[in-house]
Design a protein around this motif. Structure first.
Motif, PDB file in Angstrom:
ATOM      1  N   LEU A 100       0.858  -1.180   0.000  1.00  0.00           N
ATOM      2  CA  LEU A 100       0.000   0.000   0.000  1.00  0.00           C
ATOM      3  C   LEU A 100       0.894   1.229   0.000  1.00  0.00           C
ATOM      4  O   LEU A 100       1.790   1.350   0.841  1.00  0.00           O
ATOM      5  CB  LEU A 100      -0.902   0.024   1.236  1.00  0.00           C
ATOM      6  N   ASN A 101       0.624   2.145  -0.916  1.00  0.00           N
ATOM      7  CA  ASN A 101       1.425   3.359  -1.024  1.00  0.00           C
ATOM      8  C   ASN A 101       0.541   4.595  -0.849  1.00  0.00           C
ATOM      9  O   ASN A 101      -0.297   4.889  -1.700  1.00  0.00           O
ATOM     10  CB  ASN A 101       2.141   3.429  -2.383  1.00  0.00           C
ATOM     11  N   GLU A 102       0.708   5.279   0.286  1.00  0.00           N
ATOM     12  CA  GLU A 102       0.059   6.562   0.572  1.00  0.00           C
ATOM     13  C   GLU A 102      -1.457   6.517   0.329  1.00  0.00           C
ATOM     14  O   GLU A 102      -2.021   7.373  -0.358  1.00  0.00           O
ATOM     15  CB  GLU A 102       0.717   7.676  -0.251  1.00  0.00           C
TER      16      GLU A 102
ATOM     17  N   SER B 214       0.911   3.736   4.246  1.00  0.00           N
ATOM     18  CA  SER B 214       1.904   2.997   3.459  1.00  0.00           C
ATOM     19  C   SER B 214       2.329   1.782   4.278  1.00  0.00           C
ATOM     20  O   SER B 214       2.750   1.927   5.429  1.00  0.00           O
ATOM     21  CB  SER B 214       3.110   3.877   3.135  1.00  0.00           C
ATOM     22  N   TRP B 215       2.230   0.609   3.664  1.00  0.00           N
ATOM     23  CA  TRP B 215       2.428  -0.636   4.423  1.00  0.00           C
ATOM     24  C   TRP B 215       2.788  -1.749   3.463  1.00  0.00           C
ATOM     25  O   TRP B 215       2.219  -1.849   2.370  1.00  0.00           O
ATOM     26  CB  TRP B 215       1.139  -0.958   5.191  1.00  0.00           C
ATOM     27  N   LYS B 216       3.723  -2.602   3.865  1.00  0.00           N
ATOM     28  CA  LYS B 216       4.159  -3.712   3.024  1.00  0.00           C
ATOM     29  C   LYS B 216       4.173  -5.011   3.814  1.00  0.00           C
ATOM     30  O   LYS B 216       4.666  -5.062   4.940  1.00  0.00           O
ATOM     31  CB  LYS B 216       5.556  -3.434   2.455  1.00  0.00           C
ATOM     32  N   VAL B 217       3.640  -6.053   3.201  1.00  0.00           N
ATOM     33  CA  VAL B 217       3.638  -7.402   3.783  1.00  0.00           C
ATOM     34  C   VAL B 217       4.356  -8.330   2.812  1.00  0.00           C
ATOM     35  O   VAL B 217       4.002  -8.396   1.627  1.00  0.00           O
ATOM     36  CB  VAL B 217       2.210  -7.919   4.027  1.00  0.00           C
TER      37      VAL B 217
ATOM     38  N   GLY C  13      -3.769   7.052  -3.733  1.00  0.00           N
ATOM     39  CA  GLY C  13      -2.799   6.017  -3.400  1.00  0.00           C
ATOM     40  C   GLY C  13      -2.893   4.802  -4.299  1.00  0.00           C
ATOM     41  O   GLY C  13      -3.814   4.664  -5.104  1.00  0.00           O
ATOM     42  N   GLN C  14      -1.923   3.905  -4.136  1.00  0.00           N
ATOM     43  CA  GLN C  14      -1.824   2.712  -4.974  1.00  0.00           C
ATOM     44  C   GLN C  14      -1.884   1.453  -4.112  1.00  0.00           C
ATOM     45  O   GLN C  14      -1.285   1.391  -3.038  1.00  0.00           O
ATOM     46  CB  GLN C  14      -0.525   2.720  -5.776  1.00  0.00           C
TER      47      GLN C  14
END
Length: 271
Positions: free
Chosen positions: A12-14, A29-32, A64-65
Protein backbone atom coordinates in the motif's frame (compact mmCIF):
# COMPACT_ATOMS: atom_id res chain seq x y z
CA UNK A 1 -5.08 -11.70 -15.90
CA UNK A 2 -4.21 -12.34 -12.26
CA UNK A 3 -0.58 -13.09 -11.46
CA UNK A 4 1.19 -13.79 -8.21
CA UNK A 5 4.61 -12.48 -7.24
CA UNK A 6 6.09 -14.74 -4.60
CA UNK A 7 7.62 -12.15 -2.26
CA UNK A 8 5.07 -9.33 -2.53
CA UNK A 9 1.84 -10.07 -0.67
CA UNK A 10 0.55 -6.54 0.07
CA UNK A 11 1.93 -3.15 -0.93
CA UNK A 12 0.00 0.00 0.00
CA UNK A 13 1.43 3.36 -1.02
CA UNK A 14 0.06 6.56 0.57
CA UNK A 15 -3.54 5.34 0.80
CA UNK A 16 -6.17 7.93 1.67
CA UNK A 17 -9.85 7.06 2.05
CA UNK A 18 -12.51 9.44 3.29
CA UNK A 19 -16.24 9.33 3.98
CA UNK A 20 -18.51 12.34 4.50
CA UNK A 21 -15.49 14.65 4.11
CA UNK A 22 -13.69 12.87 6.95
CA UNK A 23 -10.49 10.87 6.46
CA UNK A 24 -10.94 7.29 7.67
CA UNK A 25 -7.45 6.25 6.51
CA UNK A 26 -4.67 8.83 6.46
CA UNK A 27 -1.76 8.31 4.05
CA UNK A 28 -1.29 4.59 4.82
CA UNK A 29 1.90 3.00 3.46
CA UNK A 30 2.43 -0.64 4.42
CA UNK A 31 4.16 -3.71 3.02
CA UNK A 32 3.64 -7.40 3.78
CA UNK A 33 6.13 -9.96 2.46
CA UNK A 34 5.79 -13.68 1.92
CA UNK A 35 6.64 -15.63 5.08
CA UNK A 36 5.31 -12.94 7.41
CA UNK A 37 2.15 -13.21 9.54
CA UNK A 38 0.71 -9.88 10.66
CA UNK A 39 -1.56 -8.74 13.47
CA UNK A 40 -3.56 -5.56 12.90
CA UNK A 41 -4.37 -3.91 16.24
CA UNK A 42 -6.54 -0.93 17.06
CA UNK A 43 -9.68 0.24 18.81
CA UNK A 44 -13.08 0.08 17.15
CA UNK A 45 -13.16 2.88 14.58
CA UNK A 46 -9.39 2.86 14.07
CA UNK A 47 -9.71 1.93 10.39
CA UNK A 48 -9.09 -1.83 10.55
CA UNK A 49 -12.19 -2.86 8.56
CA UNK A 50 -11.71 -0.07 5.99
CA UNK A 51 -8.15 -1.27 5.46
CA UNK A 52 -9.35 -4.84 4.85
CA UNK A 53 -12.00 -3.69 2.36
CA UNK A 54 -9.35 -1.81 0.38
CA UNK A 55 -7.02 -4.83 0.35
CA UNK A 56 -9.84 -7.05 -0.97
CA UNK A 57 -11.10 -4.50 -3.50
CA UNK A 58 -14.50 -3.91 -1.92
CA UNK A 59 -13.57 -0.29 -1.25
CA UNK A 60 -11.52 1.99 -3.47
CA UNK A 61 -9.14 4.57 -2.00
CA UNK A 62 -9.48 8.23 -2.89
CA UNK A 63 -5.72 8.41 -3.37
CA UNK A 64 -2.80 6.02 -3.40
CA UNK A 65 -1.82 2.71 -4.97
CA UNK A 66 -2.78 -0.82 -3.93
CA UNK A 67 -0.98 -4.01 -4.92
CA UNK A 68 -2.02 -7.44 -3.61
CA UNK A 69 -0.14 -10.64 -4.51
CA UNK A 70 1.77 -8.61 -7.10
CA UNK A 71 -1.39 -7.32 -8.79
CA UNK A 72 -1.78 -3.55 -9.07
CA UNK A 73 -5.37 -2.45 -8.56
CA UNK A 74 -6.74 -0.77 -11.66
CA UNK A 75 -4.73 -3.16 -13.83
CA UNK A 76 -6.04 -6.52 -12.64
CA UNK A 77 -9.25 -8.57 -12.41
CA UNK A 78 -10.39 -8.00 -8.80
CA UNK A 79 -13.03 -10.83 -8.68
CA UNK A 80 -10.37 -13.30 -9.88
CA UNK A 81 -7.86 -11.96 -7.36
CA UNK A 82 -10.37 -12.43 -4.52
CA UNK A 83 -10.30 -16.19 -5.20
CA UNK A 84 -6.76 -16.13 -3.80
CA UNK A 85 -7.89 -14.35 -0.61
CA UNK A 86 -9.76 -16.03 2.25
CA UNK A 87 -11.70 -13.80 4.67
CA UNK A 88 -13.26 -15.11 7.88
CA UNK A 89 -15.50 -12.89 10.03
CA UNK A 90 -18.59 -13.28 12.19
CA UNK A 91 -20.62 -11.45 9.54
CA UNK A 92 -19.93 -14.35 7.18
CA UNK A 93 -21.42 -16.81 9.69
CA UNK A 94 -24.69 -14.89 9.51
CA UNK A 95 -25.06 -15.56 5.78
CA UNK A 96 -25.60 -19.23 6.59
CA UNK A 97 -28.48 -18.54 9.00
CA UNK A 98 -30.92 -18.92 6.11
CA UNK A 99 -29.58 -22.43 5.43
CA UNK A 100 -30.13 -24.27 8.74
CA UNK A 101 -29.83 -27.74 7.24
CA UNK A 102 -26.36 -27.28 5.68
CA UNK A 103 -23.87 -29.65 7.29
CA UNK A 104 -20.35 -28.75 8.38
CA UNK A 105 -18.78 -30.45 5.38
CA UNK A 106 -21.20 -28.70 2.99
CA UNK A 107 -20.19 -25.34 4.44
CA UNK A 108 -16.51 -26.22 4.00
CA UNK A 109 -17.12 -27.38 0.42
CA UNK A 110 -18.88 -24.10 -0.39
CA UNK A 111 -15.54 -22.39 0.10
CA UNK A 112 -14.26 -23.84 -3.17
CA UNK A 113 -16.32 -21.28 -5.11
CA UNK A 114 -16.89 -18.77 -2.27
CA UNK A 115 -20.63 -19.42 -2.40
CA UNK A 116 -23.26 -19.69 0.32
CA UNK A 117 -24.58 -23.14 -0.53
CA UNK A 118 -23.43 -25.63 -3.16
CA UNK A 119 -24.38 -24.76 -6.73
CA UNK A 120 -21.48 -26.10 -8.80
CA UNK A 121 -20.08 -29.57 -9.32
CA UNK A 122 -18.19 -31.08 -6.39
CA UNK A 123 -15.65 -33.80 -7.09
CA UNK A 124 -14.44 -36.68 -4.95
CA UNK A 125 -11.14 -34.83 -4.59
CA UNK A 126 -13.04 -31.83 -3.21
CA UNK A 127 -14.80 -34.02 -0.65
CA UNK A 128 -11.50 -35.61 0.36
CA UNK A 129 -9.88 -32.19 0.83
CA UNK A 130 -12.84 -30.97 2.92
CA UNK A 131 -12.57 -34.05 5.15
CA UNK A 132 -8.83 -33.46 5.58
CA UNK A 133 -9.48 -29.85 6.61
CA UNK A 134 -12.10 -30.91 9.16
CA UNK A 135 -9.60 -33.40 10.54
CA UNK A 136 -6.86 -30.74 10.62
CA UNK A 137 -9.11 -28.56 12.80
CA UNK A 138 -10.02 -31.55 15.01
CA UNK A 139 -13.73 -31.40 14.13
CA UNK A 140 -14.09 -34.43 11.84
CA UNK A 141 -16.76 -35.78 14.21
CA UNK A 142 -18.94 -32.83 13.16
CA UNK A 143 -18.75 -33.65 9.44
CA UNK A 144 -22.45 -34.39 8.95
CA UNK A 145 -23.81 -32.23 11.76
CA UNK A 146 -25.90 -29.17 10.90
CA UNK A 147 -23.74 -26.03 10.93
CA UNK A 148 -26.54 -24.14 12.72
CA UNK A 149 -26.32 -26.53 15.68
CA UNK A 150 -22.60 -26.04 16.29
CA UNK A 151 -21.09 -23.98 19.09
CA UNK A 152 -19.52 -20.61 18.28
CA UNK A 153 -16.03 -22.08 18.53
CA UNK A 154 -16.93 -25.00 16.27
CA UNK A 155 -18.51 -22.65 13.73
CA UNK A 156 -15.35 -20.54 13.64
CA UNK A 157 -13.21 -23.60 12.92
CA UNK A 158 -15.57 -24.66 10.13
CA UNK A 159 -15.41 -21.19 8.59
CA UNK A 160 -11.60 -21.14 8.66
CA UNK A 161 -11.58 -24.59 7.03
CA UNK A 162 -14.01 -23.19 4.44
CA UNK A 163 -11.63 -20.32 3.69
CA UNK A 164 -8.76 -22.79 3.18
CA UNK A 165 -10.80 -24.91 0.76
CA UNK A 166 -9.76 -22.68 -2.15
CA UNK A 167 -6.06 -22.79 -1.12
CA UNK A 168 -5.76 -19.01 -0.69
CA UNK A 169 -2.43 -17.21 -0.72
CA UNK A 170 -3.70 -14.65 1.82
CA UNK A 171 -6.01 -15.43 4.76
CA UNK A 172 -7.71 -12.66 6.74
CA UNK A 173 -9.04 -13.57 10.18
CA UNK A 174 -11.22 -10.64 11.27
CA UNK A 175 -11.72 -10.84 15.05
CA UNK A 176 -12.13 -14.65 14.94
CA UNK A 177 -12.35 -14.96 18.75
CA UNK A 178 -15.23 -12.49 19.07
CA UNK A 179 -17.97 -13.99 21.26
CA UNK A 180 -16.00 -17.07 22.31
CA UNK A 181 -15.65 -18.19 25.92
CA UNK A 182 -12.16 -18.59 27.39
CA UNK A 183 -11.83 -22.32 26.60
CA UNK A 184 -13.12 -21.97 23.03
CA UNK A 185 -10.87 -18.98 22.42
CA UNK A 186 -7.71 -20.74 23.57
CA UNK A 187 -8.68 -23.86 21.60
CA UNK A 188 -9.13 -21.79 18.43
CA UNK A 189 -5.88 -19.89 19.00
CA UNK A 190 -4.04 -23.19 19.38
CA UNK A 191 -5.47 -24.28 16.02
CA UNK A 192 -4.48 -20.99 14.36
CA UNK A 193 -0.96 -21.30 15.77
CA UNK A 194 -0.52 -24.76 14.22
CA UNK A 195 -1.89 -23.51 10.89
CA UNK A 196 0.46 -20.51 10.87
CA UNK A 197 3.48 -22.75 11.50
CA UNK A 198 2.93 -24.57 8.21
CA UNK A 199 5.40 -23.47 5.53
CA UNK A 200 2.80 -24.26 2.86
CA UNK A 201 0.01 -22.21 4.44
CA UNK A 202 -1.20 -18.75 3.42
CA UNK A 203 0.08 -15.42 4.66
CA UNK A 204 -2.04 -14.50 7.67
CA UNK A 205 -3.60 -11.17 8.64
CA UNK A 206 -5.01 -11.42 12.16
CA UNK A 207 -7.27 -8.50 13.06
CA UNK A 208 -8.19 -7.83 16.68
CA UNK A 209 -8.22 -5.31 19.51
CA UNK A 210 -7.27 -7.99 22.07
CA UNK A 211 -3.47 -8.12 22.21
CA UNK A 212 -3.38 -11.37 24.20
CA UNK A 213 -4.67 -13.22 21.11
CA UNK A 214 -1.33 -12.78 19.31
CA UNK A 215 0.06 -16.32 19.13
CA UNK A 216 3.84 -16.87 18.75
CA UNK A 217 3.65 -17.44 14.98
CA UNK A 218 2.46 -13.87 14.42
CA UNK A 219 5.71 -12.25 13.29
CA UNK A 220 4.75 -8.61 12.66
CA UNK A 221 2.26 -6.05 13.96
CA UNK A 222 0.51 -2.99 12.53
CA UNK A 223 -0.86 -0.50 15.07
CA UNK A 224 -3.70 1.83 14.00
CA UNK A 225 -5.36 4.77 15.71
CA UNK A 226 -8.01 6.96 14.06
CA UNK A 227 -6.88 5.98 10.59
CA UNK A 228 -3.19 6.60 11.24
CA UNK A 229 -0.35 4.10 11.48
CA UNK A 230 1.20 4.39 14.93
CA UNK A 231 3.87 1.81 14.11
CA UNK A 232 4.46 -1.31 12.02
CA UNK A 233 7.21 -3.89 11.91
CA UNK A 234 8.48 -6.93 13.76
CA UNK A 235 6.18 -7.82 16.63
CA UNK A 236 8.46 -7.25 19.62
CA UNK A 237 9.83 -3.96 18.29
CA UNK A 238 6.30 -2.60 17.79
CA UNK A 239 4.60 -3.94 20.91
CA UNK A 240 6.01 -1.53 23.47
CA UNK A 241 4.19 0.22 26.29
CA UNK A 242 4.77 3.64 24.71
CA UNK A 243 3.36 2.65 21.30
CA UNK A 244 0.44 0.75 22.84
CA UNK A 245 -0.40 3.83 24.94
CA UNK A 246 -0.71 5.81 21.69
CA UNK A 247 -2.75 3.06 20.03
CA UNK A 248 -5.31 2.48 22.79
CA UNK A 249 -5.26 5.88 24.49
CA UNK A 250 -4.59 4.43 27.93
CA UNK A 251 -1.49 3.91 30.10
CA UNK A 252 -0.63 0.26 29.52
CA UNK A 253 1.65 -2.20 31.28
CA UNK A 254 2.99 -4.91 28.94
CA UNK A 255 4.33 -8.35 29.79
CA UNK A 256 5.25 -11.49 27.84
CA UNK A 257 4.45 -15.08 28.75
CA UNK A 258 4.95 -18.13 26.52
CA UNK A 259 5.82 -15.76 23.65
CA UNK A 260 2.43 -14.06 23.88
CA UNK A 261 1.91 -10.42 24.95
CA UNK A 262 -0.38 -9.60 27.87
CA UNK A 263 -1.46 -6.17 29.00
CA UNK A 264 -3.16 -4.47 31.91
CA UNK A 265 -4.18 -0.90 32.48
CA UNK A 266 -1.87 1.03 34.80
CA UNK A 267 -3.51 2.49 37.87
CA UNK A 268 -4.28 6.19 37.46
CA UNK A 269 -3.27 6.69 41.07
CA UNK A 270 0.22 5.32 40.49
CA UNK A 271 2.93 7.98 40.57
Amino acid sequence: MVQEIESNVIQLNEIIWNRDHKNILNCISWKVNKGEHWAILGLNGSGKTSLLKIITGYQWPNKGQVSVLGNVFGKTNIPELRKKIGWVSTSLDEKFHSRPSDTAIEVVLSGKNASVGLYEEITENDIEKARELLQQFRISDLTNQAFSSLSQGEKRKVMIARALMASPSLLILDEPCNGLDLYSKEDLLSTIEKMAQSAEGPTLLYVTHHIEELVPSITHTLLLNKGNIIANGQKKSVLTEELLDKTFGLPISLGWEDERPWIRIKSKNRV
